[in-house]
Design a protein around this motif. Structure first.
Motif, PDB file in Angstrom:
ATOM      1  N   THR A 150      -9.585  -5.144  -2.331  1.00  0.00           N
ATOM      2  CA  THR A 150      -9.473  -4.645  -3.697  1.00  0.00           C
ATOM      3  C   THR A 150     -10.591  -3.665  -4.003  1.00  0.00           C
ATOM      4  O   THR A 150     -11.765  -4.017  -3.967  1.00  0.00           O
ATOM      5  N   GLY A 151     -10.223  -2.432  -4.234  1.00  0.00           N
ATOM      6  CA  GLY A 151     -11.189  -1.409  -4.589  1.00  0.00           C
ATOM      7  C   GLY A 151     -12.065  -0.956  -3.440  1.00  0.00           C
ATOM      8  O   GLY A 151     -13.033  -0.237  -3.647  1.00  0.00           O
ATOM      9  N   SER A 152     -11.740  -1.348  -2.223  1.00  0.00           N
ATOM     10  CA  SER A 152     -12.563  -1.007  -1.072  1.00  0.00           C
ATOM     11  C   SER A 152     -12.041   0.250  -0.393  1.00  0.00           C
ATOM     12  O   SER A 152     -10.836   0.428  -0.254  1.00  0.00           O
ATOM     13  N   PRO A 153     -12.948   1.120   0.068  1.00  0.00           N
ATOM     14  CA  PRO A 153     -12.504   2.300   0.812  1.00  0.00           C
ATOM     15  C   PRO A 153     -12.224   1.975   2.286  1.00  0.00           C
ATOM     16  O   PRO A 153     -11.812   2.836   3.041  1.00  0.00           O
ATOM     17  N   PHE A 154     -12.437   0.727   2.680  1.00  0.00           N
ATOM     18  CA  PHE A 154     -12.313   0.329   4.071  1.00  0.00           C
ATOM     19  C   PHE A 154     -10.943  -0.270   4.361  1.00  0.00           C
ATOM     20  O   PHE A 154     -10.289  -0.808   3.475  1.00  0.00           O
ATOM     21  N   ILE A 155     -10.541  -0.207   5.606  1.00  0.00           N
ATOM     22  CA  ILE A 155      -9.353  -0.915   6.058  1.00  0.00           C
ATOM     23  C   ILE A 155      -9.774  -2.342   6.351  1.00  0.00           C
ATOM     24  O   ILE A 155     -10.762  -2.579   7.041  1.00  0.00           O
ATOM     25  N   ARG A 181      -1.242  -3.534  -1.741  1.00  0.00           N
ATOM     26  CA  ARG A 181      -2.409  -3.264  -0.888  1.00  0.00           C
ATOM     27  C   ARG A 181      -2.069  -3.264   0.599  1.00  0.00           C
ATOM     28  O   ARG A 181      -2.918  -2.942   1.419  1.00  0.00           O
ATOM     29  N   ALA A 229      -3.511  -0.592   3.461  1.00  0.00           N
ATOM     30  CA  ALA A 229      -4.972  -0.509   3.373  1.00  0.00           C
ATOM     31  C   ALA A 229      -5.578  -1.826   3.852  1.00  0.00           C
ATOM     32  O   ALA A 229      -6.732  -1.893   4.249  1.00  0.00           O
TER      33      ALA A 229
END
Length: 95
Positions: free
Chosen positions: A8-13, A36, A39
Motif C-alpha cells: 500500500t503506497g509503496s513504490p516497490f514490487i 494492488r 504491484a
C-alpha cells in the motif's frame, strides 16, 4: 496481511511467499480486490529455496520461522539489502 500492508503506497514490487496454498490464494484475492495485484503478488514456496534470483531483493521480511537458512535469504538480497526476521516476539535485522 503484511504483503498488502507493504504494498500500500509503496513504490516497490512486493512478493509475499507462503507454504500454505490457501493463504496464498487469500492474499491474491485481497490484492485483486484492492487493485494492488501486479504491484504486489503472492506465491507458494517450499520453505527452503526462495523462488527468486541472486541479488534481487532490497528487503526480505520473514514473519514465521522458515526452514530456509540465513544464507538462502542473504543469497537473494542485493548488496546492503536488509533481512528482517520475526522471532521470539522481536524483529531481528541483518544487513
Amino acid at each position: 496481511m503484511l504483503t498488502e500492508q507493504l504494498a500500500t503506497g509503496s513504490p516497490f514490487i512486493v512478493l509475499g511467499l507462503d507454504r500454505d496454498p490457501s493463504r496464498v490464494l487469500a492474499t491474491r484475492n485481497r490484492l485483486l480486490a484492492a487493485g494492488r495485484y501486479g504491484a504486489a503478488g503472492a506465491d507458494r514456496w517450499n520453505g527452503h529455496r526462495l523462488p527468486i534470483v541472486n541479488d534481487f531483493a532490497n528487503l526480505i521480511v520473514v514473519q514465521q520461522p522458515a526452514q530456509a537458512s540465513n544464507d538462502e535469504f542473504m543469497r537473494a538480497l542485493t548488496p546492503n539489502g536488509i533481512l528482517l526476521v520475526h522471532q521470539d516476539g522481536q524483529w531481528q535485522k541483518t544487513v
